[in-house]
Scaffold this motif. Structure first.
Motif, PDB file in Angstrom:
ATOM      1  N   GLU A  38      95.615  36.137  46.361  1.00 58.69           N
ATOM      2  CA  GLU A  38      96.706  35.229  46.694  1.00 58.69           C
ATOM      3  C   GLU A  38      97.957  35.544  45.889  1.00 58.69           C
ATOM      4  OE1 GLU A  38      97.250  30.485  47.419  1.00 58.69           O
ATOM      5  OE2 GLU A  38      95.990  31.106  45.764  1.00 58.69           O
ATOM      6  N   GLY A  39      99.052  35.697  46.594  1.00 61.30           N
ATOM      7  CA  GLY A  39     100.387  35.768  46.006  1.00 61.30           C
ATOM      8  C   GLY A  39     100.580  36.813  44.923  1.00 61.30           C
ATOM      9  N   ASP A  40     101.203  36.382  43.820  1.00 60.55           N
ATOM     10  CA  ASP A  40     101.562  37.267  42.712  1.00 60.55           C
ATOM     11  C   ASP A  40     100.454  37.317  41.671  1.00 60.55           C
ATOM     12  OD1 ASP A  40     104.018  37.672  43.913  1.00 60.55           O
ATOM     13  OD2 ASP A  40     104.922  35.962  42.910  1.00 60.55           O
ATOM     14  N   HIS A  41      99.271  37.648  42.119  1.00 59.78           N
ATOM     15  CA  HIS A  41      98.129  37.669  41.218  1.00 59.78           C
ATOM     16  C   HIS A  41      98.193  38.926  40.362  1.00 59.78           C
ATOM     17  CE1 HIS A  41      94.541  35.475  40.273  1.00 59.78           C
ATOM     18  NE2 HIS A  41      93.931  36.622  40.060  1.00 59.78           N
ATOM     19  N   PRO A  42      97.751  38.852  39.081  1.00 58.45           N
ATOM     20  CA  PRO A  42      97.788  40.044  38.219  1.00 58.45           C
ATOM     21  C   PRO A  42      96.981  41.199  38.806  1.00 58.45           C
ATOM     22  CG  PRO A  42      97.284  38.089  36.931  1.00 58.45           C
ATOM     23  CD  PRO A  42      97.279  37.677  38.375  1.00 58.45           C
ATOM     24  N   TYR A  43      97.550  42.355  38.739  1.00 62.85           N
ATOM     25  CA  TYR A  43      96.956  43.565  39.290  1.00 62.85           C
ATOM     26  C   TYR A  43      95.622  43.880  38.612  1.00 62.85           C
ATOM     27  CZ  TYR A  43      97.068  48.363  41.101  1.00 62.85           C
ATOM     28  OH  TYR A  43      96.787  49.525  41.746  1.00 62.85           O
ATOM     29  N   ARG A  44      95.547  43.617  37.314  1.00 56.81           N
ATOM     30  CA  ARG A  44      94.328  43.891  36.554  1.00 56.81           C
ATOM     31  C   ARG A  44      93.147  43.092  37.089  1.00 56.81           C
ATOM     32  NH1 ARG A  44      93.765  46.026  31.350  1.00 56.81           N
ATOM     33  NH2 ARG A  44      96.013  46.010  31.259  1.00 56.81           N
ATOM     34  N   LYS A  45      93.365  41.834  37.453  1.00 55.85           N
ATOM     35  CA  LYS A  45      92.288  40.988  37.974  1.00 55.85           C
ATOM     36  C   LYS A  45      91.793  41.517  39.322  1.00 55.85           C
ATOM     37  CE  LYS A  45      89.815  37.159  38.270  1.00 55.85           C
ATOM     38  NZ  LYS A  45      88.764  36.767  37.365  1.00 55.85           N
ATOM     39  N   VAL A  46      92.720  41.928  40.171  1.00 50.81           N
ATOM     40  CA  VAL A  46      92.353  42.467  41.483  1.00 50.81           C
ATOM     41  C   VAL A  46      91.526  43.742  41.300  1.00 50.81           C
ATOM     42  CG1 VAL A  46      93.242  43.438  43.635  1.00 50.81           C
ATOM     43  CG2 VAL A  46      94.340  41.437  42.627  1.00 50.81           C
ATOM     44  N   LEU A  47      91.942  44.622  40.378  1.00 49.23           N
ATOM     45  CA  LEU A  47      91.196  45.855  40.146  1.00 49.23           C
ATOM     46  C   LEU A  47      89.828  45.587  39.535  1.00 49.23           C
ATOM     47  CD1 LEU A  47      93.891  48.384  38.917  1.00 49.23           C
ATOM     48  CD2 LEU A  47      92.757  48.279  41.112  1.00 49.23           C
ATOM     49  N   THR A  48      89.721  44.566  38.693  1.00 51.84           N
ATOM     50  CA  THR A  48      88.430  44.215  38.101  1.00 51.84           C
ATOM     51  C   THR A  48      87.457  43.759  39.185  1.00 51.84           C
ATOM     52  OG1 THR A  48      89.559  43.539  36.078  1.00 51.84           O
ATOM     53  CG2 THR A  48      87.306  42.799  36.352  1.00 51.84           C
ATOM     54  N   ARG A 102      80.998  41.833  57.939  1.00 47.36           N
ATOM     55  CA  ARG A 102      82.138  41.630  57.041  1.00 47.36           C
ATOM     56  C   ARG A 102      81.829  40.566  56.013  1.00 47.36           C
ATOM     57  NH1 ARG A 102      87.011  41.521  61.395  1.00 47.36           N
ATOM     58  NH2 ARG A 102      86.821  43.673  62.043  1.00 47.36           N
ATOM     59  N   LEU A 103      82.269  40.834  54.809  1.00 50.94           N
ATOM     60  CA  LEU A 103      82.145  39.890  53.708  1.00 50.94           C
ATOM     61  C   LEU A 103      83.536  39.745  53.096  1.00 50.94           C
ATOM     62  CD1 LEU A 103      79.994  38.336  51.950  1.00 50.94           C
ATOM     63  CD2 LEU A 103      80.173  40.256  50.389  1.00 50.94           C
ATOM     64  N   THR A 104      83.999  38.511  52.957  1.00 48.85           N
ATOM     65  CA  THR A 104      85.335  38.267  52.431  1.00 48.85           C
ATOM     66  C   THR A 104      85.248  37.762  51.002  1.00 48.85           C
ATOM     67  OG1 THR A 104      86.078  37.692  54.647  1.00 48.85           O
ATOM     68  CG2 THR A 104      87.495  37.042  52.831  1.00 48.85           C
ATOM     69  N   VAL A 105      85.974  38.418  50.112  1.00 48.72           N
ATOM     70  CA  VAL A 105      86.087  37.983  48.718  1.00 48.72           C
ATOM     71  C   VAL A 105      87.539  37.577  48.503  1.00 48.72           C
ATOM     72  CG1 VAL A 105      85.866  38.652  46.302  1.00 48.72           C
ATOM     73  CG2 VAL A 105      84.251  39.536  47.983  1.00 48.72           C
ATOM     74  N   THR A 106      87.743  36.347  48.032  1.00 52.86           N
ATOM     75  CA  THR A 106      89.096  35.808  47.855  1.00 52.86           C
ATOM     76  C   THR A 106      89.345  35.494  46.388  1.00 52.86           C
ATOM     77  OG1 THR A 106      88.935  34.803  50.042  1.00 52.86           O
ATOM     78  CG2 THR A 106      90.696  34.016  48.618  1.00 52.86           C
ATOM     79  N   ILE A 107      90.537  35.858  45.914  1.00 52.60           N
ATOM     80  CA  ILE A 107      90.977  35.510  44.564  1.00 52.60           C
ATOM     81  C   ILE A 107      92.149  34.554  44.711  1.00 52.60           C
ATOM     82  CG2 ILE A 107      91.779  36.367  42.341  1.00 52.60           C
ATOM     83  CD1 ILE A 107      90.796  39.162  43.227  1.00 52.60           C
ATOM     84  N   LYS A 108      91.954  33.334  44.259  1.00 50.16           N
ATOM     85  CA  LYS A 108      93.034  32.333  44.329  1.00 50.16           C
ATOM     86  C   LYS A 108      94.038  32.564  43.199  1.00 50.16           C
ATOM     87  CE  LYS A 108      93.083  29.039  46.642  1.00 50.16           C
ATOM     88  NZ  LYS A 108      93.816  28.779  47.865  1.00 50.16           N
ATOM     89  N   LYS A 109      95.189  31.940  43.297  1.00 51.69           N
ATOM     90  CA  LYS A 109      96.233  32.081  42.289  1.00 51.69           C
ATOM     91  C   LYS A 109      95.754  31.597  40.919  1.00 51.69           C
ATOM     92  CE  LYS A 109     100.598  31.701  43.603  1.00 51.69           C
ATOM     93  NZ  LYS A 109     101.869  31.128  44.032  1.00 51.69           N
ATOM     94  N   THR A 110      94.851  30.631  40.929  1.00 50.21           N
ATOM     95  CA  THR A 110      94.305  30.084  39.682  1.00 50.21           C
ATOM     96  C   THR A 110      93.267  31.010  39.054  1.00 50.21           C
ATOM     97  OG1 THR A 110      92.612  28.883  40.919  1.00 50.21           O
ATOM     98  CG2 THR A 110      94.672  27.718  40.450  1.00 50.21           C
ATOM     99  N   ASP A 115      84.408  31.980  51.656  1.00 47.13           N
ATOM    100  CA  ASP A 115      84.969  30.627  51.491  1.00 47.13           C
ATOM    101  C   ASP A 115      84.063  29.695  50.695  1.00 47.13           C
ATOM    102  OD1 ASP A 115      87.204  31.423  52.924  1.00 47.13           O
ATOM    103  OD2 ASP A 115      86.319  30.823  54.834  1.00 47.13           O
ATOM    104  N   LYS A 116      83.124  30.259  49.949  1.00 47.33           N
ATOM    105  CA  LYS A 116      82.286  29.468  49.050  1.00 47.33           C
ATOM    106  C   LYS A 116      82.566  29.926  47.631  1.00 47.33           C
ATOM    107  CE  LYS A 116      78.741  28.907  52.504  1.00 47.33           C
ATOM    108  NZ  LYS A 116      77.543  29.476  53.085  1.00 47.33           N
ATOM    109  N   PRO A 117      82.676  28.978  46.683  1.00 45.06           N
ATOM    110  CA  PRO A 117      83.035  29.362  45.310  1.00 45.06           C
ATOM    111  C   PRO A 117      82.000  30.286  44.673  1.00 45.06           C
ATOM    112  CG  PRO A 117      83.102  26.973  45.594  1.00 45.06           C
ATOM    113  CD  PRO A 117      82.533  27.537  46.836  1.00 45.06           C
ATOM    114  N   ALA A 118      82.496  31.278  43.952  1.00 41.53           N
ATOM    115  CA  ALA A 118      81.652  32.173  43.161  1.00 41.53           C
ATOM    116  C   ALA A 118      81.825  31.783  41.703  1.00 41.53           C
ATOM    117  CB  ALA A 118      82.060  33.622  43.371  1.00 41.53           C
ATOM    118  N   LEU A 119      80.749  31.798  40.940  1.00 46.20           N
ATOM    119  CA  LEU A 119      80.800  31.352  39.551  1.00 46.20           C
ATOM    120  C   LEU A 119      81.601  32.302  38.666  1.00 46.20           C
ATOM    121  CD1 LEU A 119      77.076  30.228  39.241  1.00 46.20           C
ATOM    122  CD2 LEU A 119      79.088  28.807  39.742  1.00 46.20           C
TER     123      LEU A 119
END
Length: 139
Positions: free
Chosen positions: A106-116, A61-69, A76-80
């Motif tokens: 995270e939360g109410d993140h824009p749908y476009r960013k998640v799809l990208t 498993r590999l986890t990719v996280t998008i923060k609200k910012t 859990d390591k920052p990606a550039l």
């Protein structure tokens, strides 16, 4: 005869069900006994011994996280940037062919960013991608 007004001069029209019930009970008992014997009887075979963990393996498993910012994290390591996500997912896919990627937004993140980000993960060759959610207790 009890309850009969005839004196035996005509055909008997009553059916005696007692022998039928006796036969059916014997058949049920035979069926139950044979079912118990066939339940446990198998053909004896010497099966090969293997490590059960090797047979049933979960994908890496590999986890990719998008923060609200908008910041991206991989395990859990920052990606550039998105190219960094692409490179790391592609490298992990080459190392682990059965790679499963879990995308967390995270939360109410824009749908476009998640799809990208999802498109970059798919372009890197990951075919098993899941979206992480929290269980809603209201239902």
């Amino acid at each position: 005869m009890a309850g009969s007004s005839q004196k035996g001069s005509g055909p008997i029209s009553d059916i005696n069900v007692t022998p039928l019930v006796d036969i059916m009970l014997v058949l049920v008992i035979i069926l139950m006994v044979t079912a118990e014997f066939t339940r446990y009887k198998t053909i004896p075979v010497n099966l090969p011994k293997v490590n059960a963990a090797a047979v049933k393996s979960e994908p890496h498993r590999l986890t990719v996280t998008i923060k609200k910012t908008g910041d991206l994290f991989i395990q859990d390591k920052p990606a550039l940037n998105l190219d960094d996500v692409f490179d790391q997912v592609k490298a992990a896919k080459e190392t682990y062919p059965d790679l499963a990627v879990i995308l967390r937004a995270e939360g109410d993140h824009p749908y476009r960013k998640v799809l990208t980000v999802l498109d970059k993960i798919k372009a890197a060759g990951a075919s098993k991608v899941g979206l992480a959610v929290d269980a809603d207790k209201t239902y």
